[in-house]
Design an enzyme around this catalytic site. Structure first.
Site, PDB file in Angstrom:
ATOM      1  N   ASP A  67       0.811  -1.205   0.000  1.00 18.72           N
ATOM      2  CA  ASP A  67       0.000   0.000   0.000  1.00 18.72           C
ATOM      3  C   ASP A  67       0.852   1.266   0.000  1.00 18.72           C
ATOM      4  OD1 ASP A  67       0.985  -0.350   2.578  1.00 18.72           O
ATOM      5  OD2 ASP A  67      -0.966  -0.643   3.508  1.00 18.72           O
ATOM      6  N   ASN A 136      -7.365  -2.581  14.255  1.00 17.39           N
ATOM      7  CA  ASN A 136      -8.764  -2.905  13.942  1.00 17.39           C
ATOM      8  C   ASN A 136      -8.871  -4.114  13.010  1.00 17.39           C
ATOM      9  OD1 ASN A 136      -7.843  -1.854  11.566  1.00 17.39           O
ATOM     10  ND2 ASN A 136      -9.223  -0.096  11.496  1.00 17.39           N
ATOM     11  N   HIS A 138      -7.075  -4.526  10.213  1.00 12.52           N
ATOM     12  CA  HIS A 138      -6.812  -4.278   8.790  1.00 12.52           C
ATOM     13  C   HIS A 138      -5.510  -4.932   8.335  1.00 12.52           C
ATOM     14  CE1 HIS A 138      -4.722  -0.124   9.577  1.00 12.52           C
ATOM     15  NE2 HIS A 138      -3.793  -1.000   9.290  1.00 12.52           N
ATOM     16  N   GLU A 143      -9.617  -1.664   5.450  1.00 13.79           N
ATOM     17  CA  GLU A 143     -10.248  -1.369   6.728  1.00 13.79           C
ATOM     18  C   GLU A 143     -11.494  -2.229   6.928  1.00 13.79           C
ATOM     19  OE1 GLU A 143      -8.601   0.385   8.692  1.00 13.79           O
ATOM     20  OE2 GLU A 143      -8.095   2.391   7.999  1.00 13.79           O
TER      21      GLU A 143
HETATM   22  C1  GLP Z   1      -0.405   0.564   8.651  1.00  8.20           C
HETATM   23  C2  GLP Z   1      -0.122  -0.244   7.385  1.00  8.20           C
HETATM   24  C3  GLP Z   1      -0.345  -1.714   7.613  1.00  8.20           C
HETATM   25  C4  GLP Z   1       0.326  -2.140   8.903  1.00  8.20           C
HETATM   26  C5  GLP Z   1      -0.342  -1.454  10.052  1.00  8.20           C
HETATM   27  C6  GLP Z   1       0.187  -1.858  11.426  1.00  8.20           C
HETATM   28  O1  GLP Z   1      -1.694   1.082   8.687  1.00  8.20           O
HETATM   29  N1  GLP Z   1      -0.893   0.173   6.254  1.00  8.20           N
HETATM   30  O2  GLP Z   1       0.150  -2.430   6.488  1.00  8.20           O
HETATM   31  O3  GLP Z   1       0.252  -3.525   9.051  1.00  8.20           O
HETATM   32  O4  GLP Z   1      -0.166  -0.057   9.892  1.00  8.20           O
HETATM   33  O5  GLP Z   1       1.359  -1.182  11.695  1.00  8.20           O
HETATM   34  P1  GLP Z   1       2.308  -1.467  12.915  1.00  8.20           P
HETATM   35  O6  GLP Z   1       3.107  -2.663  12.552  1.00  8.20           O
HETATM   36  O7  GLP Z   1       3.136  -0.230  13.019  1.00  8.20           O
HETATM   37  O8  GLP Z   1       1.433  -1.697  14.100  1.00  8.20           O
END
Ligand code: GLP
Length: 241
Positions: A67, A136, A138, A143
């Site tokens: 993404d 959440n 995702h 989402e």
């Molecule tokens: C972001 C990314 C996700 C990632 C998520 C969790 O929103 N788009 O791909 O998995 O955050 O991030 P973290 O590993 O910092 O908790």
């Protein structure tokens, strides 16, 4: 889904790096789907170490990131493209032309997403998709919703994601409101999934993802249906299971 419970963050990072390093050694021209966020940082550091110390060869590897924020150019410090350069691409011998991140600078969402989906298809498909997990549920930027997304698409970020990700910006106001993300269908088409999760703050969502009903309200729950999915989770993240 196979679940590996690692002792702590470092142990999780090493175990996940083992899986990726093994694939790269066995299939030097493999296609890796990559992820951003804090969780995979340690695993990328491990891969860099293996490149430097053991000569793990990325010269034929192709990569596709999950993404990118809509509206951020490649060189913006909070763009996922920049993140990948900083944590992995600048430190291993992957060829720049073989690395792909959705083009957040293209304001034409349909064109940007269609082009990305087409280049994944052209590569022959993702061999291993690395995923982190949002609070959440995702994955990528898919989402919670009423239905699962299919292909790469433009999404509106939820308020909770904007707040969670604002730690990396000067303020929540600076966080882009939209992103381009591989769809759940794109992710599920990968031959193998590798999910990494760390920390007690993810314990409840980990339980919902692994053992709750499969529902688009918890996007990562779909991984229960993937035929070749491995989750490497540290003890803290697994503590509610
Ligand atoms: C972001 C990314 C996700 C990632 C998520 C969790 O929103 N788009 O791909 O998995 O955050 O991030 P973290 O590993 O910092 O908790």
């Amino acid at each position: 889904m196979e679940i590996i419970v690692a002792k702590d963050y470092q142990d999780m990072s090493e175990a996940a790096a083992d899986i990726i390093a093994e694939l790269v050694s066995e299939k030097p021209g493999c296609v890796l789907g990559l992820a951003t966020g804090s969780t995979p940082e340690g695993l990328y550091a491990e891969l860099v170490k293996r490149y430097e110390e053991e000569g793990l060869d990325f010269s034929r590897v192709a990569t596709f990131n999950l993404d990118e924020y809509r509206g951020l150019s490649h060189d913006h410090e909070q763009s996922y493209h920049y993140f990948m350069q900083k944590h992995l691409f600048d430190h291993v011998n992957v060829r720049p032309e073989n690395t792909h991140v959705p083009n957040g600078a293209n304001p034409d969402a349909e064109a940007a997403c269609d082009a990305y989906e087409a280049s994944i298809a052209l590569s022959g498909g993702v061999d291993l998709q690395l995923l982190g997990l949002g609070h959440n549920g995702h994955i990528g930027f898919n989402e919670p919703a009423d239905e699962f997304t299919k292909e790469t698409n433009c999404v509106d970020l939820t308020e909770s994601t904007i707040q969670a990700n604002s730690r990396l910006f000067n303020s929540a106001d600076e966080v882009p409101r939209q992103a381009y993300t591989m769809g759940i269908g794109t992710i599920m088409a990968a031959k193998q999934i590798l999910l990494v999760v760390s920390g007690e703050d993810k314990a409840q969502i980990v339980r919902d993802v692994f053992f709750g009903p499969v529902t688009p309200k918890v996007p990562a729950s779909i991984l229960q249906f993937h035929p070749n999915a491995i989750a490497v989770v540290d003890e803290a993240a697994f503590s509610a299971c």
